[in-house]
Design an enzyme around this catalytic site. Structure first.
Site, PDB file in Angstrom:
ATOM      1  N   GLU A 265      -8.335  75.097   4.925  1.00 25.54           N
ATOM      2  CA  GLU A 265      -8.663  74.039   3.702  1.00 25.54           C
ATOM      3  C   GLU A 265      -8.406  74.827   2.390  1.00 25.54           C
ATOM      4  O   GLU A 265      -9.152  75.823   2.369  1.00 25.54           O
ATOM      5  CB  GLU A 265      -9.999  73.617   4.094  1.00 25.54           C
ATOM      6  CG  GLU A 265     -10.539  72.512   2.719  1.00 25.54           C
ATOM      7  CD  GLU A 265     -11.957  72.656   2.639  1.00 25.54           C
ATOM      8  OE1 GLU A 265     -12.526  71.982   1.731  1.00 25.54           O
ATOM      9  OE2 GLU A 265     -12.657  72.614   3.786  1.00 25.54           O
TER      10      GLU A 265
ATOM     11  N   ARG B 230      -9.519  73.924  -6.553  1.00 24.73           N
ATOM     12  CA  ARG B 230     -10.343  74.561  -7.503  1.00 24.73           C
ATOM     13  C   ARG B 230      -9.745  75.540  -8.464  1.00 24.73           C
ATOM     14  O   ARG B 230     -10.397  76.139  -9.189  1.00 24.73           O
ATOM     15  CB  ARG B 230     -11.489  75.157  -7.050  1.00 24.73           C
ATOM     16  CG  ARG B 230     -12.377  73.976  -6.044  1.00 24.73           C
ATOM     17  CD  ARG B 230     -13.877  74.840  -5.564  1.00 24.73           C
ATOM     18  NE  ARG B 230     -14.115  74.095  -4.582  1.00 24.73           N
ATOM     19  CZ  ARG B 230     -15.384  74.389  -3.755  1.00 24.73           C
ATOM     20  NH1 ARG B 230     -16.030  75.561  -4.000  1.00 24.73           N
ATOM     21  NH2 ARG B 230     -15.801  73.911  -3.012  1.00 24.73           N
TER      22      ARG B 230
ATOM     23  N   THR C 141     -11.923  69.532  -1.734  1.00 20.50           N
ATOM     24  CA  THR C 141     -12.255  69.255  -3.139  1.00 20.50           C
ATOM     25  C   THR C 141     -11.667  67.910  -3.633  1.00 20.50           C
ATOM     26  O   THR C 141     -11.188  67.898  -4.868  1.00 20.50           O
ATOM     27  CB  THR C 141     -12.402  70.208  -4.154  1.00 20.50           C
ATOM     28  OG1 THR C 141     -12.700  71.452  -3.533  1.00 20.50           O
ATOM     29  CG2 THR C 141     -13.304  70.062  -4.910  1.00 20.50           C
TER      30      THR C 141
ATOM     31  N   LYS D 218     -17.705  65.491   7.292  1.00 18.25           N
ATOM     32  CA  LYS D 218     -18.415  66.766   6.741  1.00 18.25           C
ATOM     33  C   LYS D 218     -19.760  66.845   6.356  1.00 18.25           C
ATOM     34  O   LYS D 218     -20.268  65.874   5.509  1.00 18.25           O
ATOM     35  CB  LYS D 218     -17.417  67.236   5.618  1.00 18.25           C
ATOM     36  CG  LYS D 218     -17.687  68.649   4.754  1.00 18.25           C
ATOM     37  CD  LYS D 218     -16.845  68.684   3.775  1.00 18.25           C
ATOM     38  CE  LYS D 218     -17.463  69.689   2.690  1.00 18.25           C
ATOM     39  NZ  LYS D 218     -16.292  70.078   1.729  1.00 18.25           N
TER      40      LYS D 218
END
Length: 213
Positions: free
Chosen positions: A47, A51, A74, A134
């Site tokens: 993943e 960011r 994200t 999640k």
């Protein structure tokens, strides 16, 4: 893509290894060797969080590494979803979930691992068809006890808890019946990536991969 199909594909990713590395990568030059080290250690699902300015280029580079399954973390907006898919991401991860984000992922055929922190959030996602979710932020939301508590009345949902998880507490989560895997950044610490100590990252990945045995 239906939510049910998306959730099944997210589950398939979660079942690849007990740990999904959560990666914040600043320099695209480290992308390929980092991916190679993690995959060599037995952690193929990666993943890459959106960011950093380099994130999309990192996804594009990592997607070329044999044996890897690269996703984008994200995801917050439809624009994030489109950009991640265009960069080569094969799954997405979000800290929470909104109807707009879920619809964008379904429209783009990008399987999403949507974030839930409470029973109500888990139920809303389940109502839409998402049985793979999640649990985030895991430790801040009560950790193992909270996830076990959510699992009792909602056994249809299986989670990938992320947030505050380390080698020390990973097995506590993995031992729960409603946990496929955990997400964690400890397998690729910034100091080792900056030092390009790929052997050390292979060793951390092997240690993490062994948690599922």
């Amino acid at each position: 893509m239906t939510p049910q199909e998306a959730s099944q594909r997210a589950a398939d990713v979660c079942k690849l290894a007990p740990v999904v590395p959560v990666l914040v990568v600043d320099d695209v030059a480290t992308a390929i060797p980092l991916a190679e080290a993690l995959i060599a250690g037995g952690l193929p699902a990666l993943e890459v969080t959106l960011r950093t300015p380099a994130a999309l280029d990192v996804i594009k580079a990592m997607s070329t590494v044999k044996g890897g399954v690269v996703g984008a973390g994200t995801l917050l907006t439809p624009a994030d979803v489109k950009a991640a898919k265009a960069a080569g991401a094969t799954f997405g991860v979000s800290p929470g979930a909104t109807d707009i984000l879920l619809q964008a992922c379904e429209d783009e055929d990008l399987p999403l691992l949507p974030g839930a922190a409470t029973s109500s959030e888990a139920m809303r996602l389940l109502e839409r068809g998402y049985t793979t979710q999640k649990f985030f932020p895991a430790e801040a939301n009560g950790g193992v006890a909270a996830l076990k508590g959510i699992g009792a009345p909602i056994p249809q949902v299986t989670f990938c808890p992320t947030g505050g998880i380390s080698l020390k507490n990973a097995m506590d989560y993995l031992s729960l019946s409603n946990t496929y895997c955990v997400g964690g950044s400890w397998v690729a610490p910034k100091q080792l990536v900056d030092a390009q100590d790929w052997d050390a990252i292979v060793a951390l990945a092997k240690e993490a991969a062994a948690l599922g045995k």
